[in-house]
Structure formats: C-alpha cells, structure tokens
Design a protein around this motif. Structure first.
Motif, short mmCIF file in Angstrom:
data_model
loop_
_atom_site.label_atom_id
_atom_site.label_comp_id
_atom_site.label_asym_id
_atom_site.label_seq_id
_atom_site.Cartn_x
_atom_site.Cartn_y
_atom_site.Cartn_z
N CYS A 148 35.23 -30.06 -13.60
CA CYS A 148 35.17 -28.60 -13.75
C CYS A 148 36.26 -28.06 -14.67
O CYS A 148 37.22 -28.75 -15.01
N ASP A 149 36.12 -26.77 -15.00
CA ASP A 149 37.08 -26.07 -15.85
C ASP A 149 38.49 -26.16 -15.27
O ASP A 149 38.68 -26.17 -14.06
N GLY A 150 39.45 -26.18 -16.15
CA GLY A 150 40.85 -26.14 -15.74
C GLY A 150 41.41 -27.49 -15.36
O GLY A 150 42.62 -27.63 -15.17
N ALA A 151 40.54 -28.51 -15.26
CA ALA A 151 41.02 -29.84 -14.87
C ALA A 151 41.75 -30.50 -16.03
O ALA A 151 41.43 -30.25 -17.20
N SER A 152 42.73 -31.34 -15.70
CA SER A 152 43.41 -32.16 -16.70
C SER A 152 43.33 -33.60 -16.22
O SER A 152 43.79 -33.91 -15.13
N THR A 202 36.45 -42.69 -11.71
CA THR A 202 35.13 -43.32 -11.62
C THR A 202 34.33 -42.71 -10.47
O THR A 202 34.86 -42.58 -9.36
N HIS A 203 33.10 -42.34 -10.72
CA HIS A 203 32.16 -41.90 -9.69
C HIS A 203 32.81 -40.89 -8.74
O HIS A 203 32.89 -41.10 -7.53
N SER A 204 33.27 -39.78 -9.32
CA SER A 204 34.00 -38.81 -8.51
C SER A 204 33.67 -37.39 -8.94
O SER A 204 33.14 -37.18 -10.03
N ILE A 205 33.98 -36.44 -8.05
CA ILE A 205 33.77 -35.02 -8.35
C ILE A 205 35.13 -34.34 -8.43
O ILE A 205 35.92 -34.40 -7.49
N ILE A 206 35.39 -33.72 -9.57
CA ILE A 206 36.70 -33.14 -9.85
C ILE A 206 36.52 -31.62 -9.98
O ILE A 206 35.87 -31.15 -10.91
N SER A 207 37.12 -30.86 -9.05
CA SER A 207 36.95 -29.40 -9.04
C SER A 207 37.89 -28.71 -10.02
O SER A 207 38.63 -29.37 -10.74
N ASN A 208 37.89 -27.37 -9.99
CA ASN A 208 38.71 -26.58 -10.90
C ASN A 208 40.19 -26.88 -10.75
O ASN A 208 40.69 -27.06 -9.64
N ASP A 209 40.88 -26.91 -11.87
CA ASP A 209 42.34 -26.97 -11.92
C ASP A 209 42.94 -28.21 -11.25
O ASP A 209 44.09 -28.19 -10.83
N VAL A 210 42.17 -29.28 -11.17
CA VAL A 210 42.70 -30.53 -10.62
C VAL A 210 43.50 -31.23 -11.72
O VAL A 210 43.15 -31.17 -12.90
N TYR A 211 44.58 -31.90 -11.32
CA TYR A 211 45.38 -32.66 -12.27
C TYR A 211 45.38 -34.13 -11.86
O TYR A 211 45.65 -34.45 -10.71
N ILE A 212 45.06 -35.00 -12.80
CA ILE A 212 45.10 -36.45 -12.53
C ILE A 212 46.03 -37.07 -13.56
O ILE A 212 45.74 -37.06 -14.76
N GLY A 213 47.15 -37.59 -13.10
CA GLY A 213 48.23 -38.02 -13.99
C GLY A 213 47.97 -39.34 -14.70
O GLY A 213 46.97 -40.03 -14.46
N ASN A 214 48.90 -39.70 -15.55
CA ASN A 214 48.83 -40.95 -16.32
C ASN A 214 48.83 -42.15 -15.38
O ASN A 214 49.61 -42.22 -14.44
N GLY A 215 47.95 -43.10 -15.63
CA GLY A 215 47.93 -44.32 -14.84
C GLY A 215 47.38 -44.13 -13.45
O GLY A 215 47.30 -45.09 -12.69
N ALA A 216 46.99 -42.92 -13.10
CA ALA A 216 46.39 -42.69 -11.78
C ALA A 216 44.96 -43.20 -11.79
O ALA A 216 44.32 -43.28 -12.84
N LYS A 217 44.47 -43.56 -10.59
CA LYS A 217 43.12 -44.09 -10.50
C LYS A 217 42.38 -43.38 -9.37
O LYS A 217 42.88 -43.31 -8.24
N VAL A 218 41.21 -42.84 -9.67
CA VAL A 218 40.42 -42.11 -8.67
C VAL A 218 39.03 -42.72 -8.63
O VAL A 218 38.33 -42.77 -9.64
N ILE A 251 47.00 -35.19 -8.45
CA ILE A 251 47.19 -36.62 -8.25
C ILE A 251 48.24 -37.05 -9.27
O ILE A 251 47.98 -37.07 -10.48
N GLU A 252 49.42 -37.35 -8.80
CA GLU A 252 50.50 -37.64 -9.74
C GLU A 252 50.37 -39.05 -10.33
O GLU A 252 49.56 -39.86 -9.88
#
Lengths: 382, 369
Positions: free
Chosen positions: A299-303, A309-325, A336-337
């Motif tokens: 969604c909008d606002g996510a970084s 992989t195979h996930s739903i990411i809502s507005n303004d979510v942050y997923i950091g470098n090297g993170a795995k979801v 997610i730092e």
C-alpha cells in the motif's frame, strides 16, 4: 426529502474478542484488512454501491478509532443532505441509560432514528463481514415475494453448519425452519446475519421483544424465531459469491492470504463495485535498491528495503535493510527494523519489531500464526 | 495566517513537448500520484494560509477536476476557501517575457480589494519543494518588509530559464537589485514572492498608465524606495521547465532521503485521492529501486522507475528508467528503457522501446503501440 424506501442499520459494537490483541484497542469493524482497508469499508461500500444513503452505525465497544475513521461518511460518498451516516452509541434518557444488550436491543433503542426517515424497509447489517453484495437485488426479491422478512443465506459445508444460524426453506425459498447453531443441522443454508424487514413488522416485534424479560434481544435467537412462529412469510435470499465472517485469528489470516492468489475470490480490482475507504494522503510506496518482492500486496506510504515474500503490507509500513518478511500481514505503520525476520505473523498497527529480532520461524510456517500487538502476543494454530 | 492570500500562477512558460500540449504545467502529473501544483498548494496550506486562488489557463478541465472544492487540502470549509481565478494569460506580451502578469490580477481585482488580507504570497506552479513558508511570512512581517523574495544561493551562474530572477542582496538580506536579463547577483528566485497587498494595489493601479504589466519589472524599478528582502532556503528544489527537468525530478524520488524529506514528514504534500486497491505483485512480479503508486497490477519486473496509479505490467516485461503515468497498460514481453508514457498509453506484447537519458521516448496520452 426525508422519507426513504430503505435505510440500513449497521451493527458495529462487537468486541471481536477472538481476534486477540487486534481488538484490544478498537472495535472489530475497525480492524485493518486487505492492506489499506478496515473491515467496515466493505459493508459501507456495499451500501454506497446499492444506493442506500442512510446508515445508522450502532457502536459500543471501543469506538473512538471507528468514529474518527467514519467521520461524515464522505469517504464512501455518504455525505448527502439530510441523510448519510449517523453514529449511534448508547445514550441516556430521563429514566437512566443502558448499554446495548444484544443486536435487537441496539436497534430497539434507536427506533426514533428509524422513524425519522419513515422507511418501508430496514436492512440490518454487520460491520465485520468481508464481501461484496448488491443489497438492491435482495430488496427486489423481498418486494417480489411480499415477505415480512428476508434473510440472506449462503451455502456452507455440512461439517461447518453448526457454527451458523441454519435455515430450511421450501422450493419457493420460504423459510420453514430456523435453528441457531444446531448440533445436528438438517440444512446447509447459513444465515449471513443480513436481514431486510418491513419496518412496521420489525418495529412491533422489537417493542414486544423488549418486554420479554428472558429474551436475549438477539435477531438470530429471538426476533427471527418469533416471527417464524407467528406464521409470517419469511424468505431466504440465496447469495452466491464470496462472504467471510472473519471472527478468529486463523480465519483472519487465511481470508487475508486468499487475496494473494492470482484468482482471488474477492476481486478488489473490479471497478464496477469499488470498495471505498477513508484514504490517507500518503505518498506512493518506495521500493529500495536492494529490495526483493515476490507475490505481495503493498500500500501507499510503505517503504521496502528488505525481502518480502507472499505478504500483505499496509499503509506506511517500513521494512528495513536485510529484513525478511514471509507469509505475513503487516498492518498500518508497522515498522520492521533492519535484519529482523517475520515468519507467518500478523504485526498490529504501529508495532515496532526491533533490529535482528525474529517473530515465528520457518519451521512453524503454515502451522501457526503469531499476532504481535502493542501489549499482547497471541499464537494461534492454523 | 488569516491575513495572507495565497496565489498560484499559471507558469505557462514550462514546455514539456507532448506532456504540456494537452494540459497546463499546473496539472502536470508528477511523482506517482501528484500534480505539479500540489507542491505550491500544499506549501501554502501547511503555512496555515486559509484562502488560496489559482489562475487557470485556457485548458481548465484538468485543474477543476483535480482541485474539486479544495477538500483534500482542507480548503472546502466555511472559514477557508479555494478560488479558481480568471486569467492565466500567456507569459509573453509584445515578444517580451512577463514574469508576473498584473493583467491577471486586474481581471480579478475584486479579491484584492474586498479581502482583508494584508499579505499576498505569489507562487509559481512549476516548482517542486517542501518549504516552511510560515517562517518566511513571520520574518516578512517582523521586519516590516514590503516584498520578500524566496531565493536559493546561486551555485553556478548559468541561467536555466527566462523565468529566473537573479537577486543581489546585502549581508542583511536587503535586496539591492533585481536582474532579469543578466546573471548578476548571488541568489536566484525560487518562484515564491511575498508582497504586501497595499503595494500590489499600487502596482496594479500604475500598470495601465505606465504600460508596465510585469509586477517584477515594476518592483525592480521601485527597489531603492521599498523594503525588499530575500529569504534563502536550502533543501531539495527543482523548477520544471523542460522535459529534462521533469525526467530528472522524477528520478530524484528514487533517492530515499529526498522522497522522505519532500513527501513525508509532518508537512505532507496532499493531492486528489482515489479509491484504488493496493498494488498487487503477482507471482512473477518484481520491483527494485522504484516509486510505485496504488492500484497497479505487476506481473513483470520494474527497475529504477516511477509508476503512477492503476498501471498494469504483463508477464515477462521489463520497465527500466521509465515514468509511466496513470492507467498505462503494458503487455507481455515488453521492454521499456528511458520511456515517459502519458496517461492511458497501451503497449502491445513484445514491443521494445529504447530511449536515452538525454532523449527519452515520450508517448502521447492514450497512444496505442
């Protein structure tokens, strides 16, 4: 023009306790679903797409976020003159006040609201179901059959039938029998908790039900069986399509994950029945130079800087470098730092998963789901 | 800021070939979901300015469709308002470039004489920045200025456009001279100018007798007699005059530091919202280093690109270093590199389009290939 043919009363007071921490601080209809939406978007959008322009939203449990979200109803095209959405929490009178004691009691306490619009029909809805439905078709059947009440039903597998209110109907669709959560169901037609009543009949039934001290003041348990017992014509409206009551953590998780199938049964992209929502003015999603994205909804606002992989990411979510979801659902503002790992989890709104932390594990994928909320962790078997 | 009127000019000098042929620079789509004027308008609203006028152009439709009643910027309220003004006259008069055309103001003189606003903020419509206009206004009022020109330090003295106003200021930020035809001075205007309403009225009255309808040229002549200051801003800034500016500014958004400072933070840039579903990456869909709006369906791979809302990318297609405006439909096995596709462009299976950084391929609105 005050008079309406049909208005909707939307039950949104439920706690949704089986959703664990997800409903610790907000009412179930306000829970985020499908990335950008909140559950109530589906029902309000259905009303908007069915030309219903008066909705009374009955709230009780933790309604601050829900009220704020609904606002004037403009986000769903509901800001009409002398109509639109009215939020109706319990209130006090000269004789004191009381909470809404059951679904029928909530509507009973707002008889004056309904009378104001002098409708011929009242549509009763729940704010926590995920589906797309054109209520005008149901109303057309209601009028054609000259029913006093019409109950929307869906075919369910026999082994699940004892979780629902089960109808038995004759070849014309007239209901002959109704059993609330029967141990030994003799039909697979389940009530969806969507009713159209002739207002005069419902009004009388609500007033009479209020006088019965042993009544649960519930549509399924009391109002429907009483009307049926009076021999009034009650009809089933067979709904064919996708409908889910996401009452538990596993059902929330599985229902969400269906959206990631290439031929998802719930088509959010069909512009003939759009699902509206109170949109944030967030920037487009930013996908970083080292990001890896595979089969996701974002969604909008996510970084996104890490691997998703195979996930739903809502507005303004942050997923950091090297993170795995993996196989997860991240709600609005979750963070997610760097180097954190998330397997088969639901991360609640604005929750921060610290650097290098691990939630769930590759071994438990598909077997259990972990819900991380602000002050609570729930683990549910799938 | 009840005593401030914001005005967004029609910067018709901006020339981006096919992209500005069909729409004014005001409504040129930018950055995945915005239009250029969103920056000027959001900067004004973020400074708590409650009355904003926009000069349209001869092509009004996209402007009216975009701003509506101003509800996205909280301007559709009883104590706040958004005005679409008449005018937006061409920037050239008798073959001479007019920076700020007073004829436009005279056409709408009622809003200046009736209003209780003491200060007017003039904004070019083709600037990309997120600045604290409130700070500039506070400073303007505090030092009793007649005019404040928002400027940037000149890094090199090359003139990028006829619009540039070079400013010579002393160490107290007092302007000693404006240079419109030469590159003298240490600062250059950003296209935001604060003018006292009284002074603006005087200039409007003087125009018919002196035949000088360019506000900036009048101010240049008045410079020794009035209190004219500069307010210098750093941070990200671009003015979009050419296709090259446009391409580079979009690509700037692939830098996370720029995107967060420009579009994130407390002073966000608002735009018209649409009820798109989230963007869906199908099993074969990939994206890296890109800015992607909502409602897209991606089955191919996206690299170093900006995608606007509701684009569809087919399986096996690659989109690199490109900008796809709203509702573009890219078939299967397509290769796009350095392409700017306007709204609703449709590209058939297997098509290969290769531009260069200096000369990207530009596809006109609705093109089908």
């Amino acid at each position: 023009m005050r008079k309406r043919e049909c208005i909707a009363m939307l039950l949104a007071g439920g706690q949704g306790s089986r959703l664990g921490g997800l409903t610790a601080n907000l009412a179930k209809p306000a829970v985020v679903f499908g990335g950008k939406y909140r559950m109530i978007d589906f029902t309000i959008s259905n009303c908007s797409n069915s030309n219903i322009d008066v909705i009374g939203v009955l709230t009780q449990y933790k309604h601050r976020i829900l009220n704020h979200y609904i606002g004037s109803g403009a986000a769903w095209g509901m800001e009409s003159v002398d109509g639109g959405i009215s939020i109706l929490p319990p209130y006090q009178t000269r004789h004191g006040g009381q909470w809404y004691n059951g679904t029928a009691d909530a509507v009973y306490q707002n008889v004056e609201f309904i009378d104001y619009y002098d409708p011929d029909y009242v549509l009763i809805l729940s704010g926590d179901h995920i589906y797309k439905m054109d209520y005008s078709k149901m109303l057309a059947q209601h009028k054609a059959t000259k029913a006093e009440a019409t109950i929307s039903v869906i075919e369910v597998p026999l082994e699940e039938a004892s979780r629902f209110g089960i109808m038995t109907a004759d070849e014309n669709g007239r209901i002959t029998e109704f059993a609330e959560k029967p141990a030994h169901p003799n039909s697979t037609l389940a009530s969806m908790g969507i009713y159209i009543f002739n207002w005069k009949t419902l009004r009388r039934a609500l007033l009479e039900d209020h006088e019965k001290p042993d009544s649960d003041n519930d549509f399924g348990k009391n109002i429907i069986p009483t009307l049926l017992g009076e021999g009034l014509p009650l009809y089933a409206y067979r709904f064919e399509g996708y409908w889910q009551d996401v009452g538990t953590i596993p059902s929330y998780y599985e229902c969400s994950m269906q959206l990631l199938e290439d031929d998802s049964p719930l088509d959010l992209y069909d512009s003939s029945s759009p699902i509206y929502s109170n949109n944030l003015n967030a920037r487009p999603q930013f996908i970083g130079p080292q990001a890896h994205i595979d089969n996701c909804m974002i969604c909008d606002g996510a970084s996104v800087f890490g691997e998703v992989t195979h996930s739903i990411i809502s507005n303004d979510v942050y997923i950091g470098n090297g993170a795995k979801v993996v196989d997860s659902i991240l709600l609005h503002g979750a963070r997610i730092e760097d180097h954190a790992q998330i397997y088969g989890a639901i991360i609640d709104e604005n929750v921060v998963i610290e650097r290098s932390r691990m939630v769930g594990s590759p071994e438990t994928l598909g077997k259990e789901v972990t819900v991380i909320s602000k002050n609570q962790v729930d683990v549910a078997k799938l | 800021m009840n005593n401030v009127l914001g005005l967004i000019m029609n910067s018709s000098e901006a020339n981006l070939r096919d992209l500005t042929e069909i729409r004014p620079a005001l409504t040129l789509p930018f950055g995945g979901r915005y239009r250029l004027m969103d920056f000027a308008l959001s900067n004004l609203v973020n400074a708590e300015i409650k009355k904003v006028g926009i000069f349209g152009s001869d092509k009004y439709r996209s402007l009216i469709d975009h701003v509506g009643t101003g509800q996205e910027w909280s301007l559709a309220r009883k104590n706040q308002e958004l005005l679409i003004l008449q005018g937006g006259l061409p920037d050239y008069f008798n073959k001479r470039y007019v920076h700020v055309n007073l004829q436009d103001f005279i056409e709408n003189s009622g809003i200046f004489t009736r209003s209780r606003q003491d200060y007017v903020v003039l904004c070019a419509s083709n600037t990309i920045c997120n600045i604290d206009l409130k700070k500039a206004l506070d400073h303007h009022i505090e030092r009793k200025a007649d005019v404040t020109i928002l400027t940037r330090k000149v890094l090199d003295s090359t003139r990028s456009s006829v619009m540039d106003i070079f400013v010579e200021a002393d160490e107290n930020e007092r302007i000693k001279g404006l240079h419109l035809d030469s590159e003298v001075g240490n600062e250059v205007s950003m296209g935001f100018i604060i003018v006292n309403n009284d002074l603006l009225q005087t200039c409007m009255k003087a125009a018919p007798t002196t035949h000088e309808y360019d506000l900036i040229r009048q101010l240049k002549a008045l410079c020794p007699q009035i209190a004219m200051y500069t307010e210098t801003f750093g941070g990200y800034f671009r003015r979009i005059n050419t296709l090259d500016d446009y391409f580079k500014a979009n690509m700037d958004l692939l830098n996370p530091a720029i995107v967060d400072r420009l579009l994130g933070g407390d002073n966000w840039i608002s735009t018209k919202n649409k009820d798109n579903p989230p963007t869906r990456y199908l099993k074969s869909g990939r994206a890296i280093h890109s800015l992607i709006a909502s409602g897209c369906k991606i089955a191919g791979s996206i690299d170093s690109s900006v995608l606007f809302r509701e684009c569809t990318i087919g399986t096996g297609s690659t989109v690199q270093n490109s900008i796809l405006l709203e509702s573009c439909n890219v078939g299967e096995g397509v290769v796009l590199n350095y392409v700017i596709a306007d709204r609703g462009v449709s590209i058939s299976d297997g098509v290969v389009l290769q531009g260069t950084p200096e000369n990207p391929v530009v596809l006109h609105k609705g093109t089908q290939i």
